[in-house]
Scaffold this motif. Structure first.
Motif, PDB file in Angstrom:
ATOM      1  N   GLU A  11       0.830  -1.211   0.000  1.00 49.50           N
ATOM      2  CA  GLU A  11       0.000   0.000   0.000  1.00 49.50           C
ATOM      3  C   GLU A  11       0.860   1.255   0.000  1.00 49.50           C
ATOM      4  O   GLU A  11       0.581   2.212  -0.726  1.00 49.50           O
ATOM      5  CB  GLU A  11      -0.925   0.000   1.210  1.00 49.50           C
ATOM      6  CG  GLU A  11      -2.067  -0.976   1.111  1.00 49.50           C
ATOM      7  CD  GLU A  11      -2.914  -1.015   2.371  1.00 49.50           C
ATOM      8  OE1 GLU A  11      -2.617  -0.284   3.335  1.00 49.50           O
ATOM      9  OE2 GLU A  11      -3.884  -1.789   2.387  1.00 49.50           O
ATOM     10  N   SER A  14       2.471   1.677  -3.425  1.00 49.78           N
ATOM     11  CA  SER A  14       1.543   2.142  -4.450  1.00 49.78           C
ATOM     12  C   SER A  14       1.241   3.629  -4.295  1.00 49.78           C
ATOM     13  O   SER A  14       1.103   4.343  -5.287  1.00 49.78           O
ATOM     14  CB  SER A  14       0.249   1.328  -4.416  1.00 49.78           C
ATOM     15  OG  SER A  14      -0.478   1.590  -3.247  1.00 49.78           O
ATOM     16  N   LYS A  15       1.167   4.120  -3.070  1.00 47.70           N
ATOM     17  CA  LYS A  15       0.937   5.551  -2.847  1.00 47.70           C
ATOM     18  C   LYS A  15       2.121   6.375  -3.339  1.00 47.70           C
ATOM     19  O   LYS A  15       1.944   7.424  -3.970  1.00 47.70           O
ATOM     20  CB  LYS A  15       0.675   5.828  -1.376  1.00 47.70           C
ATOM     21  CG  LYS A  15      -0.682   5.357  -0.909  1.00 47.70           C
ATOM     22  CD  LYS A  15      -0.897   5.648   0.557  1.00 47.70           C
ATOM     23  CE  LYS A  15      -2.236   5.110   1.028  1.00 47.70           C
ATOM     24  NZ  LYS A  15      -2.490   5.368   2.441  1.00 47.70           N
ATOM     25  N   ILE A  17       4.311   5.517  -5.663  1.00 48.62           N
ATOM     26  CA  ILE A  17       4.359   5.430  -7.129  1.00 48.62           C
ATOM     27  C   ILE A  17       3.286   6.312  -7.758  1.00 48.62           C
ATOM     28  O   ILE A  17       3.542   7.007  -8.748  1.00 48.62           O
ATOM     29  CB  ILE A  17       4.226   3.966  -7.575  1.00 48.62           C
ATOM     30  CG1 ILE A  17       5.480   3.187  -7.156  1.00 48.62           C
ATOM     31  CG2 ILE A  17       4.000   3.850  -9.063  1.00 48.62           C
ATOM     32  CD1 ILE A  17       5.351   1.694  -7.287  1.00 48.62           C
ATOM     33  N   PHE A  18       2.087   6.316  -7.200  1.00 47.09           N
ATOM     34  CA  PHE A  18       1.005   7.136  -7.739  1.00 47.09           C
ATOM     35  C   PHE A  18       1.341   8.622  -7.639  1.00 47.09           C
ATOM     36  O   PHE A  18       1.165   9.374  -8.598  1.00 47.09           O
ATOM     37  CB  PHE A  18      -0.302   6.834  -6.996  1.00 47.09           C
ATOM     38  CG  PHE A  18      -1.478   7.589  -7.529  1.00 47.09           C
ATOM     39  CD1 PHE A  18      -2.058   7.236  -8.734  1.00 47.09           C
ATOM     40  CD2 PHE A  18      -2.016   8.651  -6.828  1.00 47.09           C
ATOM     41  CE1 PHE A  18      -3.140   7.921  -9.226  1.00 47.09           C
ATOM     42  CE2 PHE A  18      -3.106   9.343  -7.302  1.00 47.09           C
ATOM     43  CZ  PHE A  18      -3.667   8.977  -8.512  1.00 47.09           C
ATOM     44  N   ASN A  19       1.858   9.057  -6.496  1.00 51.42           N
ATOM     45  CA  ASN A  19       2.225  10.465  -6.339  1.00 51.42           C
ATOM     46  C   ASN A  19       3.379  10.848  -7.250  1.00 51.42           C
ATOM     47  O   ASN A  19       3.417  11.953  -7.786  1.00 51.42           O
ATOM     48  CB  ASN A  19       2.559  10.774  -4.879  1.00 51.42           C
ATOM     49  CG  ASN A  19       1.331  10.804  -4.012  1.00 51.42           C
ATOM     50  OD1 ASN A  19       0.246  11.106  -4.482  1.00 51.42           O
ATOM     51  ND2 ASN A  19       1.488  10.482  -2.746  1.00 51.42           N
ATOM     52  N   SER A  20       4.308   9.954  -7.446  1.00 52.90           N
ATOM     53  CA  SER A  20       5.418  10.207  -8.364  1.00 52.90           C
ATOM     54  C   SER A  20       4.905  10.353  -9.794  1.00 52.90           C
ATOM     55  O   SER A  20       5.351  11.237 -10.537  1.00 52.90           O
ATOM     56  CB  SER A  20       6.426   9.074  -8.274  1.00 52.90           C
ATOM     57  OG  SER A  20       7.439   9.237  -9.217  1.00 52.90           O
ATOM     58  N   ALA A  21       3.970   9.507 -10.183  1.00 56.12           N
ATOM     59  CA  ALA A  21       3.401   9.587 -11.535  1.00 56.12           C
ATOM     60  C   ALA A  21       2.658  10.899 -11.731  1.00 56.12           C
ATOM     61  O   ALA A  21       2.766  11.525 -12.785  1.00 56.12           O
ATOM     62  CB  ALA A  21       2.466   8.407 -11.777  1.00 56.12           C
ATOM     63  N   LYS A  22       1.909  11.349 -10.728  1.00 59.78           N
ATOM     64  CA  LYS A  22       1.199  12.625 -10.842  1.00 59.78           C
ATOM     65  C   LYS A  22       2.190  13.772 -11.010  1.00 59.78           C
ATOM     66  O   LYS A  22       1.951  14.688 -11.802  1.00 59.78           O
ATOM     67  CB  LYS A  22       0.341  12.872  -9.602  1.00 59.78           C
ATOM     68  CG  LYS A  22      -0.941  12.110  -9.597  1.00 59.78           C
ATOM     69  CD  LYS A  22      -1.974  12.584  -8.606  1.00 59.78           C
ATOM     70  CE  LYS A  22      -1.493  12.996  -7.270  1.00 59.78           C
ATOM     71  NZ  LYS A  22      -2.564  13.227  -6.282  1.00 59.78           N
ATOM     72  N   THR A  41      -3.130   6.288 -19.930  1.00 57.13           N
ATOM     73  CA  THR A  41      -3.594   6.237 -18.537  1.00 57.13           C
ATOM     74  C   THR A  41      -2.914   7.297 -17.702  1.00 57.13           C
ATOM     75  O   THR A  41      -3.529   7.835 -16.768  1.00 57.13           O
ATOM     76  CB  THR A  41      -3.338   4.851 -17.932  1.00 57.13           C
ATOM     77  OG1 THR A  41      -1.957   4.520 -18.066  1.00 57.13           O
ATOM     78  CG2 THR A  41      -4.166   3.796 -18.619  1.00 57.13           C
ATOM     79  N   ALA A  42      -1.683   7.635 -18.013  1.00 58.98           N
ATOM     80  CA  ALA A  42      -0.982   8.671 -17.267  1.00 58.98           C
ATOM     81  C   ALA A  42      -1.493  10.064 -17.630  1.00 58.98           C
ATOM     82  O   ALA A  42      -1.495  10.965 -16.803  1.00 58.98           O
ATOM     83  CB  ALA A  42       0.517   8.584 -17.505  1.00 58.98           C
ATOM     84  N   LEU A  45      -4.108  11.848 -15.456  1.00 61.41           N
ATOM     85  CA  LEU A  45      -3.731  12.434 -14.176  1.00 61.41           C
ATOM     86  C   LEU A  45      -3.370  13.917 -14.292  1.00 61.41           C
ATOM     87  O   LEU A  45      -3.104  14.550 -13.278  1.00 61.41           O
ATOM     88  CB  LEU A  45      -2.535  11.673 -13.594  1.00 61.41           C
ATOM     89  CG  LEU A  45      -2.755  10.205 -13.264  1.00 61.41           C
ATOM     90  CD1 LEU A  45      -1.429   9.568 -12.865  1.00 61.41           C
ATOM     91  CD2 LEU A  45      -3.770  10.053 -12.169  1.00 61.41           C
TER      92      LEU A  45
END
Length: 48
Positions: A11, A14-15, A17-22, A41-42, A45
């Motif tokens: 968890e 994943s948080k 990685i998600f914040n890094s992608a944003k 998909t990116a 965001l």
């Protein structure tokens, strides 16, 4: 106990990685040479 630790680790990862992608989607490369194309998909965001 091991399952809880594994779930918590996944968890948290994943948080991060998600914040890094944003962050990466909303910024651009400041070097002249290279910026890879973003997947569809990116692009969802994006803030703008």
């Amino acid at each position: 106990m091991k399952r809880q630790l594994k779930k918590l680790t996944l968890e948290m990862a994943s948080k991060v990685i998600f914040n890094s992608a944003k962050t990466e989607v909303n910024s651009s490369c400041f070097f002249i040479g290279y910026q890879p194309k973003l997947p569809e998909t990116a692009k969802k965001l994006r803030k703008f």
